[in-house]
Design a protein around this motif. Sequence first.
Motif, PDB file in Angstrom:
ATOM      1  N   LEU A 285       0.808  -1.214   0.000  1.00 39.28           N
ATOM      2  CA  LEU A 285       0.000   0.000   0.000  1.00 39.28           C
ATOM      3  C   LEU A 285       0.847   1.274   0.000  1.00 39.28           C
ATOM      4  CD1 LEU A 285      -2.681  -1.152   2.583  1.00 39.28           C
ATOM      5  CD2 LEU A 285      -3.027  -0.804   0.125  1.00 39.28           C
ATOM      6  N   GLY A 286       2.161   1.083   0.016  1.00 37.10           N
ATOM      7  CA  GLY A 286       3.055   2.235  -0.017  1.00 37.10           C
ATOM      8  C   GLY A 286       3.207   2.934   1.319  1.00 37.10           C
ATOM      9  N   LEU A 287       2.899   2.238   2.395  1.00 39.67           N
ATOM     10  CA  LEU A 287       3.013   2.838   3.723  1.00 39.67           C
ATOM     11  C   LEU A 287       4.434   2.691   4.255  1.00 39.67           C
ATOM     12  CD1 LEU A 287      -0.264   1.461   5.328  1.00 39.67           C
ATOM     13  CD2 LEU A 287       0.131   3.733   4.384  1.00 39.67           C
ATOM     14  N   ASP A 288       4.870   3.666   5.011  1.00 40.80           N
ATOM     15  CA  ASP A 288       6.159   3.596   5.689  1.00 40.80           C
ATOM     16  C   ASP A 288       5.921   2.876   7.016  1.00 40.80           C
ATOM     17  OD1 ASP A 288       8.294   4.247   7.529  1.00 40.80           O
ATOM     18  OD2 ASP A 288       8.917   5.804   6.111  1.00 40.80           O
ATOM     19  N   VAL A 289       6.434   1.667   7.130  1.00 41.43           N
ATOM     20  CA  VAL A 289       6.173   0.832   8.306  1.00 41.43           C
ATOM     21  C   VAL A 289       6.712   1.484   9.577  1.00 41.43           C
ATOM     22  CG1 VAL A 289       6.622  -1.422   9.378  1.00 41.43           C
ATOM     23  CG2 VAL A 289       6.075  -1.284   6.949  1.00 41.43           C
ATOM     24  N   ALA A 290       7.900   2.081   9.501  1.00 39.77           N
ATOM     25  CA  ALA A 290       8.482   2.718  10.683  1.00 39.77           C
ATOM     26  C   ALA A 290       7.603   3.883  11.152  1.00 39.77           C
ATOM     27  CB  ALA A 290       9.895   3.198  10.386  1.00 39.77           C
ATOM     28  N   ASP A 291       7.149   4.712  10.211  1.00 40.13           N
ATOM     29  CA  ASP A 291       6.277   5.830  10.582  1.00 40.13           C
ATOM     30  C   ASP A 291       4.945   5.336  11.144  1.00 40.13           C
ATOM     31  OD1 ASP A 291       8.119   7.741   9.897  1.00 40.13           O
ATOM     32  OD2 ASP A 291       7.160   8.292   8.000  1.00 40.13           O
ATOM     33  N   ALA A 292       4.405   4.287  10.536  1.00 41.22           N
ATOM     34  CA  ALA A 292       3.133   3.736  11.013  1.00 41.22           C
ATOM     35  C   ALA A 292       3.291   3.158  12.419  1.00 41.22           C
ATOM     36  CB  ALA A 292       2.618   2.674  10.044  1.00 41.22           C
ATOM     37  N   ALA A 293       4.404   2.463  12.646  1.00 40.03           N
ATOM     38  CA  ALA A 293       4.650   1.898  13.975  1.00 40.03           C
ATOM     39  C   ALA A 293       4.812   3.009  15.003  1.00 40.03           C
ATOM     40  CB  ALA A 293       5.892   1.009  13.949  1.00 40.03           C
ATOM     41  N   GLU A 294       5.554   4.043  14.638  1.00 39.96           N
ATOM     42  CA  GLU A 294       5.749   5.167  15.551  1.00 39.96           C
ATOM     43  C   GLU A 294       4.425   5.862  15.865  1.00 39.96           C
ATOM     44  OE1 GLU A 294       8.471   9.207  15.995  1.00 39.96           O
ATOM     45  OE2 GLU A 294       8.808   7.859  14.316  1.00 39.96           O
ATOM     46  N   ALA A 295       3.601   6.043  14.851  1.00 41.64           N
ATOM     47  CA  ALA A 295       2.295   6.672  15.065  1.00 41.64           C
ATOM     48  C   ALA A 295       1.429   5.808  15.982  1.00 41.64           C
ATOM     49  CB  ALA A 295       1.592   6.897  13.732  1.00 41.64           C
ATOM     50  N   GLY A 296       1.473   4.500  15.782  1.00 46.36           N
ATOM     51  CA  GLY A 296       0.693   3.596  16.633  1.00 46.36           C
ATOM     52  C   GLY A 296       1.158   3.628  18.072  1.00 46.36           C
ATOM     53  N   ILE A 297       2.472   3.647  18.280  1.00 47.89           N
ATOM     54  CA  ILE A 297       3.012   3.719  19.640  1.00 47.89           C
ATOM     55  C   ILE A 297       2.651   5.059  20.277  1.00 47.89           C
ATOM     56  CG2 ILE A 297       5.150   3.799  20.990  1.00 47.89           C
ATOM     57  CD1 ILE A 297       6.297   1.783  18.883  1.00 47.89           C
ATOM     58  N   ALA A 298       2.760   6.143  19.509  1.00 45.11           N
ATOM     59  CA  ALA A 298       2.396   7.464  20.043  1.00 45.11           C
ATOM     60  C   ALA A 298       0.930   7.490  20.464  1.00 45.11           C
ATOM     61  CB  ALA A 298       2.674   8.552  18.997  1.00 45.11           C
ATOM     62  N   HIS A 299       0.074   6.892  19.663  1.00 47.97           N
ATOM     63  CA  HIS A 299      -1.352   6.825  20.000  1.00 47.97           C
ATOM     64  C   HIS A 299      -1.558   6.025  21.288  1.00 47.97           C
ATOM     65  CE1 HIS A 299      -5.677   6.509  19.498  1.00 47.97           C
ATOM     66  NE2 HIS A 299      -5.546   5.208  19.712  1.00 47.97           N
ATOM     67  N   ALA A 300      -0.874   4.893  21.409  1.00 47.22           N
ATOM     68  CA  ALA A 300      -1.010   4.061  22.611  1.00 47.22           C
ATOM     69  C   ALA A 300      -0.520   4.798  23.847  1.00 47.22           C
ATOM     70  CB  ALA A 300      -0.244   2.747  22.425  1.00 47.22           C
ATOM     71  N   VAL A 301       0.574   5.554  23.721  1.00 46.26           N
ATOM     72  CA  VAL A 301       1.109   6.322  24.850  1.00 46.26           C
ATOM     73  C   VAL A 301       0.114   7.401  25.275  1.00 46.26           C
ATOM     74  CG1 VAL A 301       2.907   7.999  25.504  1.00 46.26           C
ATOM     75  CG2 VAL A 301       3.545   5.852  24.374  1.00 46.26           C
ATOM     76  N   ARG A 302      -0.439   8.141  24.300  1.00 41.37           N
ATOM     77  CA  ARG A 302      -1.433   9.174  24.630  1.00 41.37           C
ATOM     78  C   ARG A 302      -2.644   8.568  25.333  1.00 41.37           C
ATOM     79  NH1 ARG A 302      -0.081  10.953  19.556  1.00 41.37           N
ATOM     80  NH2 ARG A 302      -1.923   9.994  18.646  1.00 41.37           N
ATOM     81  N   ALA A 303      -3.129   7.438  24.813  1.00 41.34           N
ATOM     82  CA  ALA A 303      -4.311   6.797  25.393  1.00 41.34           C
ATOM     83  C   ALA A 303      -4.039   6.328  26.816  1.00 41.34           C
ATOM     84  CB  ALA A 303      -4.757   5.622  24.518  1.00 41.34           C
ATOM     85  N   GLU A 304      -2.851   5.775  27.053  1.00 38.10           N
ATOM     86  CA  GLU A 304      -2.515   5.299  28.398  1.00 38.10           C
ATOM     87  C   GLU A 304      -2.350   6.462  29.367  1.00 38.10           C
ATOM     88  OE1 GLU A 304      -1.769   2.692  31.576  1.00 38.10           O
ATOM     89  OE2 GLU A 304      -2.836   2.493  29.686  1.00 38.10           O
ATOM     90  N   LYS A 305      -1.723   7.543  28.917  1.00 38.84           N
ATOM     91  CA  LYS A 305      -1.588   8.718  29.781  1.00 38.84           C
ATOM     92  C   LYS A 305      -2.962   9.287  30.138  1.00 38.84           C
ATOM     93  CE  LYS A 305       2.985  10.476  28.531  1.00 38.84           C
ATOM     94  NZ  LYS A 305       3.716  11.609  27.896  1.00 38.84           N
ATOM     95  N   GLU A 306      -3.866   9.325  29.165  1.00 40.27           N
ATOM     96  CA  GLU A 306      -5.214   9.815  29.420  1.00 40.27           C
ATOM     97  C   GLU A 306      -5.942   8.908  30.407  1.00 40.27           C
ATOM     98  OE1 GLU A 306      -9.446  10.520  27.083  1.00 40.27           O
ATOM     99  OE2 GLU A 306      -7.593  10.508  25.924  1.00 40.27           O
ATOM    100  N   ARG A 307      -5.816   7.598  30.226  1.00 37.02           N
ATOM    101  CA  ARG A 307      -6.462   6.642  31.122  1.00 37.02           C
ATOM    102  C   ARG A 307      -5.964   6.832  32.550  1.00 37.02           C
ATOM    103  NH1 ARG A 307      -5.882   1.970  33.731  1.00 37.02           N
ATOM    104  NH2 ARG A 307      -3.667   1.787  33.256  1.00 37.02           N
ATOM    105  N   ARG A 308      -4.650   6.962  32.710  1.00 41.21           N
ATOM    106  CA  ARG A 308      -4.071   7.127  34.046  1.00 41.21           C
ATOM    107  C   ARG A 308      -4.478   8.469  34.658  1.00 41.21           C
ATOM    108  NH1 ARG A 308       1.939   4.413  34.077  1.00 41.21           N
ATOM    109  NH2 ARG A 308       1.304   2.438  33.137  1.00 41.21           N
ATOM    110  N   TRP A 309      -4.519   9.536  33.838  1.00 41.57           N
ATOM    111  CA  TRP A 309      -4.921  10.852  34.340  1.00 41.57           C
ATOM    112  C   TRP A 309      -6.345  10.780  34.884  1.00 41.57           C
ATOM    113  CZ3 TRP A 309      -8.767  14.349  33.553  1.00 41.57           C
ATOM    114  CH2 TRP A 309      -8.580  15.624  34.076  1.00 41.57           C
ATOM    115  N   LYS A 310      -7.228  10.095  34.153  1.00 46.16           N
ATOM    116  CA  LYS A 310      -8.620   9.973  34.597  1.00 46.16           C
ATOM    117  C   LYS A 310      -8.715   9.231  35.922  1.00 46.16           C
ATOM    118  CE  LYS A 310     -10.841  10.296  30.091  1.00 46.16           C
ATOM    119  NZ  LYS A 310     -11.583   9.573  29.032  1.00 46.16           N
ATOM    120  N   ILE A 311      -7.903   8.207  36.099  1.00 42.08           N
ATOM    121  CA  ILE A 311      -7.894   7.456  37.367  1.00 42.08           C
ATOM    122  C   ILE A 311      -7.363   8.336  38.489  1.00 42.08           C
ATOM    123  CG2 ILE A 311      -6.784   5.549  38.600  1.00 42.08           C
ATOM    124  CD1 ILE A 311      -6.936   3.968  35.912  1.00 42.08           C
TER     125      ILE A 311
END
Length: 76
Positions: free
Chosen positions: A24-50
Amino acid sequence: MSTQARKPTKLPLDETLVAEAHELGLDVADAAEAGIAHAVRAEKERRWKIENADAIQADNDYVAKHGLPLAKYRHG
């Protein structure tokens, strides 16, 4: 993706998924980094709410009892 220093990292990834990303012409490294960044943001938000659950509940209780502050100035 990021202008910060990048650290080379070996990650085991599903071969089929990587092949599909390349097709599909995707940059795997960029996609992986974006996915990790999303997971980090979601976890920080979850912990902040707790960590702030008591304050959030107190604010919700106040609004339930007294209404929104400055509600009389709202239009609509």
